[in-house]
Structure formats: C-alpha cells, structure tokens
Design a protein around this motif. Structure first.
Motif, PDB file in Angstrom:
ATOM      1  N   GLY A 136      59.219  -8.705   4.869  1.00  0.00           N
ATOM      2  CA  GLY A 136      59.039  -6.790   3.938  1.00  0.00           C
ATOM      3  C   GLY A 136      59.368  -5.760   4.632  1.00  0.00           C
ATOM      4  N   THR A 139      70.323 -11.073   2.750  1.00  0.00           N
ATOM      5  CA  THR A 139      68.565 -10.966   2.158  1.00  0.00           C
ATOM      6  C   THR A 139      67.859 -10.006   2.251  1.00  0.00           C
ATOM      7  N   THR A 140      68.383  -8.981   3.442  1.00  0.00           N
ATOM      8  CA  THR A 140      68.300  -7.647   3.152  1.00  0.00           C
ATOM      9  C   THR A 140      68.638  -6.830   2.283  1.00  0.00           C
ATOM     10  N   ALA A 161      67.839  -6.951  -1.554  1.00  0.00           N
ATOM     11  CA  ALA A 161      65.595  -7.132  -1.299  1.00  0.00           C
ATOM     12  C   ALA A 161      65.844  -5.448  -1.294  1.00  0.00           C
ATOM     13  N   TYR A 219      60.986  -3.022   5.441  1.00  0.00           N
ATOM     14  CA  TYR A 219      61.744  -2.487   4.760  1.00  0.00           C
ATOM     15  C   TYR A 219      60.961  -2.229   3.817  1.00  0.00           C
ATOM     16  N   LYS A 220      59.571  -2.252   3.966  1.00  0.00           N
ATOM     17  CA  LYS A 220      59.161  -1.264   2.501  1.00  0.00           C
ATOM     18  C   LYS A 220      58.058  -0.609   3.443  1.00  0.00           C
TER      19      LYS A 220
END
Length: 386
Positions: free
Chosen positions: A334, A356-357, A360, A336-337
C-alpha cells in the motif's frame, strides 16, 4: 556347354544414346506420355508454371491469410489483453483458457481444444505474462513451457515487468541474484516448430540484465516511457499557458531517459543515503523550476519515497505544479497511499504493467492509469514506434 557358348558369343558394340529431351539446348523440358489414339506424342514441350495443389486448401488459406495473432494471457492482465485485441481488430483473437486450482492449491489449467488444434495455423501466438506475485509465477511458467509443445507458431512472450530486475548483483557472499535466476527459468522455454521463442520485456531495470538470458531465447527490449510523451501532449493541450520541465529523481534516471526528452527543459536531482533516509538535492537545472509545471519521470517506483522527496524539493524551489510519471508502479504494501490526499501532486501517471497497483489506485486522485496495451498492439502489428 553354356559357358563355352557365352565365351564364343561376340560382344555387341554399345550404341550412342541421345541426350534426353529435358537436357537439350540447356533448357528444362517436360516429357508428356499420351495414350494411343490421343494425338501426336510431343517429347519436347517447355515446362509450364507449377500449379497450386488444392489438396492443401485449408492450410494454404490459413498460411496466406492476414497477420492474425492468437493471444493468451494471465487472468490478472485480462483488461490489457482485451485492449490489445481491440487495437488489433481482426488481426487479434483472444484465447479461451481456464485458470483453475486443485484443492491443494496447485494450478489446474486447460487450453480450449479448438485453440490447441489450430495453434500452428495462426501467424503467431502471443502470451502476455504478469509475474507480479510469487503466487502466480508457477502457473504461468506451466503455460509458457506447454504452448511450444502444442506447436505454437511464431511464439512471442510479452513480459511488461521483469519483476526481479532490482536484484541483479551480489555484494556479499551468499547473496543470490534472483534477476539471473528468473532469466534462466524463462530461457528454458522449449523450441517451437519454427525455432526459439521471443521474449519482449518493457523497461528492464538495468540494460546489462539482457545478458542474463540464454541464447535459446530471443530477447527484445522495449520501453513504455513513450507513453509519457503522449500524456504530456495531452496536458499541454489542456493547459497551453503552462510551461513544462522534466525532472529526474537521480542520475541513473537521467542517464537512461535524457535522450527521450532532449527537447524539454531538464532538471536533475541527486540522492544521498543517510542510513535509512534519502536526502535529495537539486544538482542541475535549478533555473528551470520556478513557475514551471515539473514532471518527475522514472522507469520504476518501488516505495515512492524518492519520488516524494524530489517533489518536496521542487516545491521548495518554486515549482507551480508537480506531476509524476512511471512505467512500473510497484508500490508494495500500500505504498501508493502516501500520495493520496496530500495535495502535493497534480497528477501521477502510471501504467498497468503491475496490475495489482493499477487496480488499487483506480479512481483515486492524483493517480491516472495509462494502459501499455497500445504499445503491445503496435509491436504485434509490426508498426515501429515513433
């Protein structure tokens, strides 16, 4: 008695034989034997053009038809494969493949019977892989090794992201360069009916990794950075009053990508490691920052810490807007958060090489996913990159 008669029998003088009609005058001839009563016998007619054997009707029509690809794909990149087929139109056919698992978790794969029977009839077979997780690597390797045995013709394997590219060297005794290990595994792809398979990799981390692959596999290196030029053109049309400058987060990115953006203002950042921290400073092009829309570009983003620190430095130097672009947005756990909702970035463009990214961040500001499907379609169609 018979021996004596044979000894007294005079030996016959051999007759001079005329050369066959097919060799006279140095030109090829065809001898036609006609039944009695069907006309004169012509022993010296020039050879005619060979006729097409209609008994191979179906095969010949397949071999001479348009440049058509049968496209296999892992279920995680289905959206990419569908877009590739849309770009190719009638030149692309999506395969029917079942990705199931047995109760013990091992793969239960099945290629559609009709696809398995007609593999050799297509111009080529394409397999789009996604090795984004160790859990899905084995099942895709099974298909990679089986399609050539099914006589897949002109076999091309598309690998958008070479996942172990960052572990390419050994610094201490006992370390294993998994980039070399994965290259060896992929190189064991069996030979097809027309020779070795071709592996197409987009933005491999280090160019020297191409020498990790064995000679029984043909390797082609491609780049997805050209997609950045398209998003930049789109951004310039949306805001024609803005001035753009390209920023590289470190010297490595500058060396690899500077030629691609030679017609843009360039800013080069420098990173220095202080234990677990990365200290970023502006090394070149500081005069190009103030009032500009700075776009930070790198071929891969792992945690995103370097990209974020570079953005802070550009903002401190007076950048009007800051955006980012990367081909491989790995961002595990995670990561990217840290870019969502901080108000620092105007846009963060990523491609779908890491599915997957891409899934998301879909619909989350400031992210915008740019598909690599047009590049794959252009490659399969034989259209050179601009």
């Amino acid at each position: 008695h018979f021996a004596c008669r044979a000894a007294r029998r005079p030996r016959r003088r051999p007759r001079a034989r005329a050369s066959p009609p097919s060799l006279r005058h140095g030109r090829p001839f065809v001898v036609h034997w006609l039944p009695a009563g069907r006309g004169p016998l012509n022993l010296a007619q020039p050879a005619m053009e060979p006729s097409v054997d209609r008994s191979f009707g179906r095969t010949a029509s397949v071999l001479n038809r348009e440049r058509q690809w049968l496209i296999f794909y892992h279920e995680s990149v289905r959206s990419t494969a569908v877009q590739v087929k849309e770009f190719l139109g009638s030149e692309g056919v999506l395969s029917k493949l079942e990705w199931n698992r047995f109760d013990d978790g091992f793969p239960d794969l099945k290629v559609d019977r009709s696809d398995a029977q007609r593999l050799e009839q297509f111009y080529g077979t394409c397999l789009i892989l996604s090795l984004h997780s160790p859990e899905v690597i084995f099942e895709q390797l099974c298909l990679l090794h089986e399609l050539p045995r099914m006589r897949a013709k002109n076999f091309h394997v598309i690998l958008p992201w070479f996942c172990t590219g960052t572990m390419e060297r050994v610094e201490t005794l006992g370390q294993i360069a998994t980039a070399k290990s994965l290259a060896d595994v992929l190189s064991c792809c069996p030979l097809g009916p027309d020779g070795p398979a071709t592996l197409v990799v987009y933005d491999i981390h280090w160019l020297q990794e191409q020498f990790y692959f064995q000679d029984r596999l043909l390797l082609e290196l491609r780049t997805g950075v050209s997609l950045c030029a398209k998003v930049l053109d789109k951004a310039k049309k949306a805001a024609p009053e803005e001035e753009f400058a390209i920023a590289f987060p470190d010297e490595g990115a500058h060396k690899k990508l500077k030629a691609t953006f030679a017609d843009h203002l360039q800013i080069v950042c420098e990173k220095v490691r202080d234990r677990d921290k990365r200290i970023v400073s502006i090394m070149e092009g500081k005069e190009h920052i103030k009032g500009k829309h700075c776009v930070i570009i790198d071929d891969m983003v792992m945690s995103g810490a370097l990209m974020l620190e570079c953005a802070h430095q550009l903002r401190a130097e007076g950048a009007a807007k800051i955006s980012c672009f990367t081909v491989h947005a790995v961002m595990p756990k995670g990561a990217y958060k840290k870019f969502v909702g901080n108000g620092l970035l105007h846009r963060f463009w990523i491609t779908d090489t890491v599915p997957t990214t891409a899934a998301a961040v879909a619909g989350k500001e400031p992210f915008e996913v740019v598909s690599i499907a047009p590049l794959i379609a252009r490659y399969l169609a034989g259209i050179p990159e601009p």
